[in-house]
Each structure stands twice: as structure tokens, then as C-alpha cells.
Scaffold this motif. Structure first.
Motif, PDB file in Angstrom:
ATOM      1  N   SER A   8       0.813  -1.220   0.000  1.00  0.00           N
ATOM      2  CA  SER A   8       0.000   0.000   0.000  1.00  0.00           C
ATOM      3  C   SER A   8       0.843   1.265   0.000  1.00  0.00           C
ATOM      4  O   SER A   8       0.390   2.315  -0.459  1.00  0.00           O
ATOM      5  CB  SER A   8      -0.935   0.008   1.213  1.00  0.00           C
ATOM      6  N   THR A   9       2.089   1.196   0.478  1.00  0.00           N
ATOM      7  CA  THR A   9       2.933   2.402   0.519  1.00  0.00           C
ATOM      8  C   THR A   9       3.414   2.814  -0.866  1.00  0.00           C
ATOM      9  O   THR A   9       3.933   3.915  -1.027  1.00  0.00           O
ATOM     10  CB  THR A   9       4.155   2.191   1.422  1.00  0.00           C
ATOM     11  N   HIS A  10       3.253   1.930  -1.863  1.00  0.00           N
ATOM     12  CA  HIS A  10       3.680   2.237  -3.233  1.00  0.00           C
ATOM     13  C   HIS A  10       2.518   2.645  -4.128  1.00  0.00           C
ATOM     14  O   HIS A  10       2.724   2.921  -5.316  1.00  0.00           O
ATOM     15  CB  HIS A  10       4.367   1.018  -3.853  1.00  0.00           C
ATOM     16  N   ASP A  11       1.322   2.685  -3.591  1.00  0.00           N
ATOM     17  CA  ASP A  11       0.121   2.989  -4.380  1.00  0.00           C
ATOM     18  C   ASP A  11       0.332   4.283  -5.164  1.00  0.00           C
ATOM     19  O   ASP A  11       0.560   5.347  -4.582  1.00  0.00           O
ATOM     20  CB  ASP A  11      -1.072   3.125  -3.441  1.00  0.00           C
ATOM     21  N   PRO A  12       0.258   4.230  -6.504  1.00  0.00           N
ATOM     22  CA  PRO A  12       0.489   5.456  -7.288  1.00  0.00           C
ATOM     23  C   PRO A  12      -0.575   6.524  -7.076  1.00  0.00           C
ATOM     24  O   PRO A  12      -0.339   7.687  -7.429  1.00  0.00           O
ATOM     25  CB  PRO A  12       0.506   4.956  -8.737  1.00  0.00           C
ATOM     26  N   LEU A  13      -1.712   6.164  -6.488  1.00  0.00           N
ATOM     27  CA  LEU A  13      -2.763   7.143  -6.209  1.00  0.00           C
ATOM     28  C   LEU A  13      -2.600   7.787  -4.837  1.00  0.00           C
ATOM     29  O   LEU A  13      -3.344   8.718  -4.507  1.00  0.00           O
ATOM     30  CB  LEU A  13      -4.138   6.483  -6.310  1.00  0.00           C
ATOM     31  N   LEU A  14      -1.645   7.320  -4.059  1.00  0.00           N
ATOM     32  CA  LEU A  14      -1.447   7.842  -2.709  1.00  0.00           C
ATOM     33  C   LEU A  14      -0.876   9.254  -2.777  1.00  0.00           C
ATOM     34  O   LEU A  14       0.128   9.506  -3.445  1.00  0.00           O
ATOM     35  CB  LEU A  14      -0.495   6.922  -1.941  1.00  0.00           C
ATOM     36  N   LEU A  15      -1.525  10.187  -2.069  1.00  0.00           N
ATOM     37  CA  LEU A  15      -1.081  11.580  -2.000  1.00  0.00           C
ATOM     38  C   LEU A  15      -0.784  11.955  -0.564  1.00  0.00           C
ATOM     39  O   LEU A  15      -1.229  11.289   0.379  1.00  0.00           O
ATOM     40  CB  LEU A  15      -2.141  12.519  -2.581  1.00  0.00           C
ATOM     41  N   SER A  16      -0.031  13.034  -0.404  1.00  0.00           N
ATOM     42  CA  SER A  16       0.351  13.513   0.918  1.00  0.00           C
ATOM     43  C   SER A  16      -0.300  14.861   1.205  1.00  0.00           C
ATOM     44  O   SER A  16      -0.631  15.620   0.280  1.00  0.00           O
ATOM     45  CB  SER A  16       1.878  13.654   1.003  1.00  0.00           C
ATOM     46  N   TRP A  17      -0.451  15.179   2.495  1.00  0.00           N
ATOM     47  CA  TRP A  17      -0.907  16.519   2.872  1.00  0.00           C
ATOM     48  C   TRP A  17       0.226  17.553   2.722  1.00  0.00           C
ATOM     49  O   TRP A  17      -0.017  18.749   2.821  1.00  0.00           O
ATOM     50  CB  TRP A  17      -1.461  16.549   4.291  1.00  0.00           C
ATOM     51  N   VAL A  18       1.454  17.081   2.448  1.00  0.00           N
ATOM     52  CA  VAL A  18       2.557  17.977   2.104  1.00  0.00           C
ATOM     53  C   VAL A  18       2.468  18.222   0.598  1.00  0.00           C
ATOM     54  O   VAL A  18       2.803  17.351  -0.207  1.00  0.00           O
ATOM     55  CB  VAL A  18       3.917  17.365   2.485  1.00  0.00           C
ATOM     56  N   ASP A  19       2.006  19.396   0.207  1.00  0.00           N
ATOM     57  CA  ASP A  19       1.672  19.652  -1.199  1.00  0.00           C
ATOM     58  C   ASP A  19       2.844  19.396  -2.142  1.00  0.00           C
ATOM     59  O   ASP A  19       2.668  18.859  -3.242  1.00  0.00           O
ATOM     60  CB  ASP A  19       1.182  21.098  -1.370  1.00  0.00           C
ATOM     61  N   SER A  20       4.058  19.809  -1.752  1.00  0.00           N
ATOM     62  CA  SER A  20       5.194  19.685  -2.664  1.00  0.00           C
ATOM     63  C   SER A  20       5.544  18.227  -2.952  1.00  0.00           C
ATOM     64  O   SER A  20       6.221  17.938  -3.942  1.00  0.00           O
ATOM     65  CB  SER A  20       6.418  20.412  -2.098  1.00  0.00           C
ATOM     66  N   ALA A  21       5.081  17.302  -2.121  1.00  0.00           N
ATOM     67  CA  ALA A  21       5.334  15.879  -2.365  1.00  0.00           C
ATOM     68  C   ALA A  21       4.458  15.332  -3.480  1.00  0.00           C
ATOM     69  O   ALA A  21       4.712  14.219  -3.971  1.00  0.00           O
ATOM     70  CB  ALA A  21       5.108  15.082  -1.088  1.00  0.00           C
ATOM     71  N   ASN A  22       3.436  16.083  -3.873  1.00  0.00           N
ATOM     72  CA  ASN A  22       2.511  15.619  -4.910  1.00  0.00           C
ATOM     73  C   ASN A  22       2.832  16.195  -6.285  1.00  0.00           C
ATOM     74  O   ASN A  22       2.134  15.881  -7.259  1.00  0.00           O
ATOM     75  CB  ASN A  22       1.082  15.996  -4.527  1.00  0.00           C
ATOM     76  N   ARG A  23       3.853  17.025  -6.375  1.00  0.00           N
ATOM     77  CA  ARG A  23       4.180  17.660  -7.646  1.00  0.00           C
ATOM     78  C   ARG A  23       4.877  16.679  -8.579  1.00  0.00           C
ATOM     79  O   ARG A  23       5.790  15.954  -8.160  1.00  0.00           O
ATOM     80  CB  ARG A  23       5.059  18.885  -7.409  1.00  0.00           C
ATOM     81  N   PRO A  24       4.494  16.635  -9.841  1.00  0.00           N
ATOM     82  CA  PRO A  24       5.154  15.731 -10.792  1.00  0.00           C
ATOM     83  C   PRO A  24       6.652  16.026 -10.871  1.00  0.00           C
ATOM     84  O   PRO A  24       7.077  17.181 -10.885  1.00  0.00           O
ATOM     85  CB  PRO A  24       4.462  16.053 -12.124  1.00  0.00           C
ATOM     86  N   GLY A  25       7.431  14.967 -10.888  1.00  0.00           N
ATOM     87  CA  GLY A  25       8.871  15.118 -11.031  1.00  0.00           C
ATOM     88  C   GLY A  25       9.637  15.289  -9.741  1.00  0.00           C
ATOM     89  O   GLY A  25      10.873  15.311  -9.767  1.00  0.00           O
ATOM     90  N   THR A  26       8.944  15.407  -8.596  1.00  0.00           N
ATOM     91  CA  THR A  26       9.683  15.532  -7.347  1.00  0.00           C
ATOM     92  C   THR A  26      10.476  14.263  -7.075  1.00  0.00           C
ATOM     93  O   THR A  26      10.043  13.155  -7.401  1.00  0.00           O
ATOM     94  CB  THR A  26       8.741  15.810  -6.164  1.00  0.00           C
ATOM     95  N   ASP A  27      11.641  14.413  -6.475  1.00  0.00           N
ATOM     96  CA  ASP A  27      12.426  13.246  -6.078  1.00  0.00           C
ATOM     97  C   ASP A  27      11.830  12.542  -4.864  1.00  0.00           C
ATOM     98  O   ASP A  27      12.099  11.356  -4.647  1.00  0.00           O
ATOM     99  CB  ASP A  27      13.858  13.668  -5.738  1.00  0.00           C
ATOM    100  N   PHE A  28      11.034  13.282  -4.082  1.00  0.00           N
ATOM    101  CA  PHE A  28      10.646  12.779  -2.771  1.00  0.00           C
ATOM    102  C   PHE A  28       9.131  12.778  -2.576  1.00  0.00           C
ATOM    103  O   PHE A  28       8.596  13.473  -1.705  1.00  0.00           O
ATOM    104  CB  PHE A  28      11.333  13.605  -1.679  1.00  0.00           C
ATOM    105  N   PRO A  29       8.397  11.980  -3.374  1.00  0.00           N
ATOM    106  CA  PRO A  29       6.972  11.815  -3.125  1.00  0.00           C
ATOM    107  C   PRO A  29       6.757  10.931  -1.892  1.00  0.00           C
ATOM    108  O   PRO A  29       7.725  10.373  -1.337  1.00  0.00           O
ATOM    109  CB  PRO A  29       6.487  11.120  -4.391  1.00  0.00           C
TER     110      PRO A  29
END
Length: 431
Positions: A8-29
Motif C-alpha cells: 500500500s505504501t507504493h500505491d500510485p494514487l497515494l497523495l500527501s498533505w505535504v503539497d510539494s510531495a505531490n508535484r510531478p517530477g519531485t524526487d521525494f513523493p
């Protein structure tokens, strides 16, 4: 133990309440969650472990103090809050996996711990990074077959690979005391043999980089007890970027008969974030070798390794010279180009009973690609110094000059999974 599986930790639909972690291309989703050590820039506070999430770091010392956690998670956070990643790694894979799930749930958009953890975030731009763990020992392997072939061709055009290469993972012991985060790299001095009968003692004129991956051992073995392949896989905590700086002229003179010494041990750089093997689960691949090559000996073989022992990581090197506004790309390759998998390197290291410890660092050796222009060092890219690289603005390079900056990057990406990165590893040559 088989290689790590997706959950479940790899779910590609999983988003964070830390907005910058949801930006495409981030190293640290949120699917990454690498660990490192830091303090707030300009402070004298004790180092503590943190988790990279988007453009921020989750301070695990504050998170332990200010956020409610399941009872079994508190003992896992305690060594990290104290800045002791080695002690956490010694707890083993069940502990690593349990903490990853706890952090994933806490940072998920639908989690209920966000209000507590918002105050535990530190912008990465305001953090002073430290070595992520204490390096116990350092070993440098030679697992990049394309690098080995290219360099061997410069020395032995008719027989570039030595007869043992496809049978045994070759390596030499390095120097843990000279492993650091990069930054300023001082040009080393040593004996250089020129046309005169006597060598001279002078600064290296052939300073080079090597684009590698570092394997971080989390659990070791007792002296005299080898690690079978499943145990070797289970012993690996994660991977880092690694630059094994090399003084080629020192190496050429000192290398016979015992191999590298002062031409290698003056500086080795690693990236500040350890990407865990759990995070890399979606990017595991079969080990693929040419059908005509000999199969690994039984102690280096296994069904799990054949099916998923390799890791799909794109590796990039960049160069900035003084006066450049931005670094320019040098080459790209993939860890899939390595001849031996991480577990095979660990298993071979311990095969004679050599004890490994939490925090041992194993370099893969330079990982070059099979095509021209995919060299993981300037030695390859310039054909031993005979073909200078052309740079923007009319400049050129054969080997590194003072003021040059080498930038290494790496990322994993495939359809059906969220891209994860390793951050950057930067080093600047100083005279």
C-alpha cells in the motif's frame, strides 16, 4: 527472504498533505520516504534523522515528541530521534518495514496525524545535511562490466576483461574515514611517473569522477558465518549515490602489484538521503546476462535474484566549469547495466566469513552503459585523455580542473509507479 514486494505504501494514487510531495517530477513523493540526518542551518542543535517529503524534511525528533503513534512505533523512532541511523538499521527488516508503513500513514492526505506533524516540517533549503549514517567500512567493487571493458581496452586492447571477471565480483577495500557528502574536494598529491626515471611528487593532473551506487548494509553477520543469497538481500537497508573520486596518474604508477591506494582513498562522496530497498520494490527487475556467459556459482545464485535481484535506476552525471550558469550533461546509464546485483555483492563479501556491520558501505564501481558516450568517468568519455570533451562556449575538458563541479543524479521511473529520486550529489574540485 525474497526481494521486497510492493504494498500500500507504493500505491500510485497515494497523495500527501505535504503539497510539494505531490508535484510531478519531485524526487521525494510519499512513495519514497528516504532517511537522512540534519539540523537546522545555523543552529547548534544535535543532529537528528529526518524523512525527505517533497521540499521538506520531517524532523523525526519533533515527530516523536509531538505526535501520537502506535505503541510499537515509539521504539523505532527513538534511535532516529537521537540521530543514530546505524542503531535503527540494526533492528532489521521487520522494523524498517513497520516504520515505513507508519510514516506513510502519517503523511498521507487522509491521515489524522497531519495537524501534529505540520509543526515538525523543516524546508530542505533551511537544513544542514550531515552524513546519513556512520560508515563502518568501505569496499569498492568493480561491478560495471561496460566500465571494466572500456578501461581494460585502453590497457589490453585484445583482452579487455580479465579471465576472472565473469566469475567473481572483484573489489578492493577503501577508506571509511574519507567518505563524505561531497562539497569541496581537495586535489590530492602523490607520486606520478613521467618520462624521467624517477617519479615526482605532485598534485594529480588526471583527476576523475566515477558515477556509482552505494549499497548500505543494515544487518550484518557474525564472524565466520557467510550470508546466503536470501540473507544478503535481507541485509541491505538501502542505496545512495556514490562518487569514488580517482587520481588516474597516481593509480597508474602505484597500482602494480596490489591495486589502488592513494589514488582512490583521498575522497569518496555519497548523497545525503538513503533510499530504502522497500521504496525501490516497484523497480526491481530480473538479472539479465548474455546467454553465452557462465552462470553464477551456486552461492551467488537463487530464484529470487534471477527474478528480481536487479534494480532499474537511471544514473546521470553533469559537469559545471567556472563561469557556467548551469551544469551540462555528461552521460547517463542504468544500474541494470551492472554485471552483479546488490545481493550478489553482499553475499560474496561475506562468503569467506568476513563480518559485515550496520553502516558498511559497498560501492558498485563505475556503472557505464553499453553505448558510446555512456561512460561513468572522464577516463572513458575522453578515451583515456586522447579525445577532449567539447563544452559550451568553446571550452573543453580531458580531466577535472580546479573549480569544476561534478553533479550526480539518479531516479527510478516506470509506467504504473510513481517516480522516486535520490536527490543530487555535488562535489567541487579545489586546488
Amino acid at each position: 527472504m525474497s526481494v521486497a514486494r510492493t504494498d500500500s505504501t507504493h500505491d500510485p494514487l497515494l497523495l500527501s498533505w505535504v503539497d510539494s510531495a505531490n508535484r510531478p517530477g519531485t524526487d521525494f513523493p510519499i512513495q519514497n520516504l528516504p532517511l537522512g540526518r540534519f539540523r537546522r542551518r545555523g543552529s547548534d542543535e544535535p543532529l537528528r534523522a529526518g524523512v525527505a517529503i517533497g521540499e521538506h524534511i520531517l524532523d523525526l525528533k519533533l515527530a516523536l515528541q509531538q505526535c501520537p503513534w502506535p505503541d510499537e512505533v515509539y521504539p523505532l523512532l527513538e534511535p532516529l530521534a537521537a540521530g543514530d541511523l546505524n542503531r535503527f538499521m540494526a533492528l532489521g527488516r521487520p522494523a524498517w518495514r513497520r516504520l515505513r508503513h507508519a510514516l506513510s500513514e502519517a503523511l498521507a492526505a487522509d491521515g489524522d496525524q497531519g495537524p501534529f506533524l505540520e509543526l515538525c516540517l523543516v524546508p530542505q533549503a533551511q537544513a544542514e545535511m550531515a552524513m546519513p549514517f556512520q560508515v563502518a567500512e568501505f569496499t569498492e567493487f568493480h561491478a560495471g562490466i561496460h566500465h571494466a571493458t572500456a578501461v581494460g581496452r585502453l590497457l589490453r586492447p585484445d583482452h579487455p576483461l580479465l579471465p576472472n571477471y565473469k566469475w567473481v565480483p572483484l573489489a578492493c577495500h577503501g577508506r571509511a574515514s574519507s567518505v563524505g557528502l561531497g562539497g569541496d574536494i581537495r586535489r590530492p598529491r602523490g607520486q606520478i611517473k613521467g618520462p624521467a626515471e624517477a617519479p615526482e611528487f605532485a598534485p594529480t593532473r588526471r583527476l576523475d569522477f566515477e558515477l556509482e551506487v552505494g549499497i548500505v548494509v543494515g544487518r550484518g553477520n557474525v564472524p565466520g558465518r557467510p550470508l546466503a543469497m536470501p540473507q544478503a538481500e535481507d541485509a541491505i537497508f538501502g542505496l545512495v549515490l556514490l562518487n569514488d573520486w580517482s587520481a588516474r596518474d597516481l593509480l597508474a604508477w602505484e597500482g602494480a602489484p596490489l591495486g589502488p591506494f592513494l589514488g582512490k582513498n583521498f575522497a569518496t562522496s555519497i548523497s545525503p538521503w538513503v533510499v530504502t530497498m522497500e521504496a525501490l520494490a516497484p523497480f526491481r527487475r530480473p538479472q539479465v546476462r548474455p546467454p553465452e556467459d557462465p552462470p553464477p556459482l551456486p552461492y551467488l545464485d537463487g530464484a529470487a535474484n534471477r527474478e528480481g535481484g536487479a534494480v532499474d535506476i537511471v544514473l546521470e552525471s553533469w559537469l559545471a566549469t567556472p563561469g557556467m550558469a548551469q551544469p551540462v550533461p555528461l552521460a547517463a546509464s542504468n544500474l541494470l547495466d551492472a554485471y552483479w546485483t546488490p545481493a550478489q555483492l553482499v553475499a560474496h563479501h561475506a562468503s569467506n566469513g568476513c563480518p559485515l556491520h550496520p553502516g558498511d558501505l559497498l560501492g558498485t564501481g563505475a556503472i557505464s552503459g553499453p553505448q558510446p558516450g555512456q561512460g561513468a568517468s572522464l577516463l572513458e568519455l575522453t578515451q583515456g585523455g586522447r579525445q577532449p570533451l567539447a563544452l559550451p562556449g568553446g571550452g573543453q575538458r580531458v580531466f577535472l580542473q580546479d573549480g569544476d563541479t561534478v553533479v550526480l543524479r539518479a531516479a527510478c521511473q516506470r509506467r504504473g509507479a510513481v517516480r522516486i529520486g535520490f536527490g543530487t550529489l555535488t562535489g567541487t574540485v579545489r586546488g
